[in-house]
Scaffold this motif. Structure first.
Motif, mmCIF file in Angstrom:
data_model
loop_
_atom_site.group_PDB
_atom_site.id
_atom_site.type_symbol
_atom_site.label_atom_id
_atom_site.label_comp_id
_atom_site.label_asym_id
_atom_site.label_seq_id
_atom_site.Cartn_x
_atom_site.Cartn_y
_atom_site.Cartn_z
ATOM 1 N N ILE A 19 0.830 -1.205 0.000
ATOM 2 C CA ILE A 19 0.000 0.000 0.000
ATOM 3 C C ILE A 19 0.866 1.257 0.000
ATOM 4 O O ILE A 19 0.517 2.267 -0.611
ATOM 5 C CB ILE A 19 -0.973 -0.023 1.208
ATOM 6 C CG1 ILE A 19 -1.992 -1.149 1.028
ATOM 7 C CG2 ILE A 19 -1.674 1.321 1.380
ATOM 8 C CD1 ILE A 19 -2.815 -1.437 2.253
ATOM 9 N N GLU A 20 2.016 1.182 0.644
ATOM 10 C CA GLU A 20 2.929 2.323 0.671
ATOM 11 C C GLU A 20 3.362 2.746 -0.731
ATOM 12 O O GLU A 20 3.735 3.896 -0.953
ATOM 13 C CB GLU A 20 4.173 1.998 1.500
ATOM 14 C CG GLU A 20 3.928 1.973 2.989
ATOM 15 C CD GLU A 20 5.159 1.531 3.782
ATOM 16 O OE1 GLU A 20 6.138 1.031 3.166
ATOM 17 O OE2 GLU A 20 5.137 1.686 5.006
ATOM 18 N N GLN A 21 3.263 1.845 -1.670
ATOM 19 C CA GLN A 21 3.703 2.139 -3.035
ATOM 20 C C GLN A 21 2.651 2.913 -3.842
ATOM 21 O O GLN A 21 2.944 3.397 -4.933
ATOM 22 C CB GLN A 21 4.049 0.834 -3.766
ATOM 23 C CG GLN A 21 5.178 0.066 -3.120
ATOM 24 C CD GLN A 21 5.378 -1.301 -3.754
ATOM 25 O OE1 GLN A 21 5.152 -1.479 -4.945
ATOM 26 N NE2 GLN A 21 5.803 -2.258 -2.952
ATOM 27 N N GLN A 24 -0.766 9.182 -4.066
ATOM 28 C CA GLN A 24 -1.682 9.773 -3.090
ATOM 29 C C GLN A 24 -3.152 9.563 -3.465
ATOM 30 O O GLN A 24 -3.981 9.235 -2.618
ATOM 31 C CB GLN A 24 -1.394 11.264 -2.906
ATOM 32 C CG GLN A 24 -2.167 11.887 -1.748
ATOM 33 C CD GLN A 24 -1.839 11.252 -0.402
ATOM 34 O OE1 GLN A 24 -0.668 11.026 -0.088
ATOM 35 N NE2 GLN A 24 -2.852 10.946 0.393
ATOM 36 N N GLN A 25 -3.500 9.749 -4.733
ATOM 37 C CA GLN A 25 -4.907 9.598 -5.146
ATOM 38 C C GLN A 25 -5.376 8.155 -4.967
ATOM 39 O O GLN A 25 -6.464 7.911 -4.448
ATOM 40 C CB GLN A 25 -5.089 10.038 -6.598
ATOM 41 C CG GLN A 25 -6.542 9.967 -7.036
ATOM 42 C CD GLN A 25 -6.741 10.465 -8.454
ATOM 43 O OE1 GLN A 25 -5.824 10.943 -9.094
ATOM 44 N NE2 GLN A 25 -7.965 10.344 -8.933
ATOM 45 N N ASP A 26 -4.533 7.194 -5.376
ATOM 46 C CA ASP A 26 -4.903 5.786 -5.207
ATOM 47 C C ASP A 26 -4.981 5.423 -3.718
ATOM 48 O O ASP A 26 -5.852 4.649 -3.305
ATOM 49 C CB ASP A 26 -3.914 4.872 -5.926
ATOM 50 C CG ASP A 26 -4.047 4.941 -7.437
ATOM 51 O OD1 ASP A 26 -5.115 5.389 -7.924
ATOM 52 O OD2 ASP A 26 -3.087 4.550 -8.135
ATOM 53 N N LEU A 27 -4.078 5.989 -2.922
ATOM 54 C CA LEU A 27 -4.113 5.744 -1.476
ATOM 55 C C LEU A 27 -5.401 6.294 -0.870
ATOM 56 O O LEU A 27 -6.053 5.621 -0.063
ATOM 57 C CB LEU A 27 -2.891 6.366 -0.797
ATOM 58 C CG LEU A 27 -2.813 6.204 0.727
ATOM 59 C CD1 LEU A 27 -2.774 4.732 1.118
ATOM 60 C CD2 LEU A 27 -1.598 6.930 1.269
#
Length: 135
Positions: A19-21, A24-27
């Motif tokens: 998830i860290e990869q 910002q929008q996908d997170l």
């Protein structure tokens, strides 16, 4: 874009690293979806609990307990109650009081879960309170 289903097992730590990869929008989208999933599960759990409470609320005091209590109360009023029967009457009275307390607690819990007053719940569900008056 095509997607391919791949089943893998990840530890929570490995999932977090993946998830860290994300950008910002996908997170943000991922977090929104996780929060929606969490809320959905909470709602399902609450609905299941409410259904359990409603089932318990709708259970009447068992007829055999009511009948025995009324019979013994009639004998007590007529002053024909034996000491054994008096003990039985006390036990039945305690059972009825316990059932009534559980009934009221379930109503209060359900009203609290729904964030409404007890009277509002009773009216909304058109509940005829089952307080046993033979005590």
């Amino acid at each position: 874009m095509s997607t391919v289903k791949v089943e893998i097992q990840l530890s929570l730590q490995q999932l977090l690293k993946a998830i860290e990869q994300l950008n910002q929008q996908d997170l943000d989208n991922f977090v929104s979806q996780v929060l929606a999933l969490q809320r959905q599960r909470q709602i399902k759990k609450q609905l299941e609990y409410e259904a359990e409470l409603l089932a318990e609320i709708s259970e009447p005091i068992p007829l055999d307990i009511q009948t025995s209590h009324e019979r013994l109360t009639t004998k007590k009023d007529a002053a024909t109650l034996t000491s054994y029967e008096y003990g039985e009457l006390l036990g039945l009275t305690e059972q009825i009081e316990t059932l009534q307390a559980e009934y009221l607690n379930n109503l209060i819990e359900l009203a609290s879960l729904r964030g409404i007053l007890l009277n509002t719940l009773i009216e909304a569900l058109n509940i005829q309170t089952r307080i046993y008056t033979g005590l």
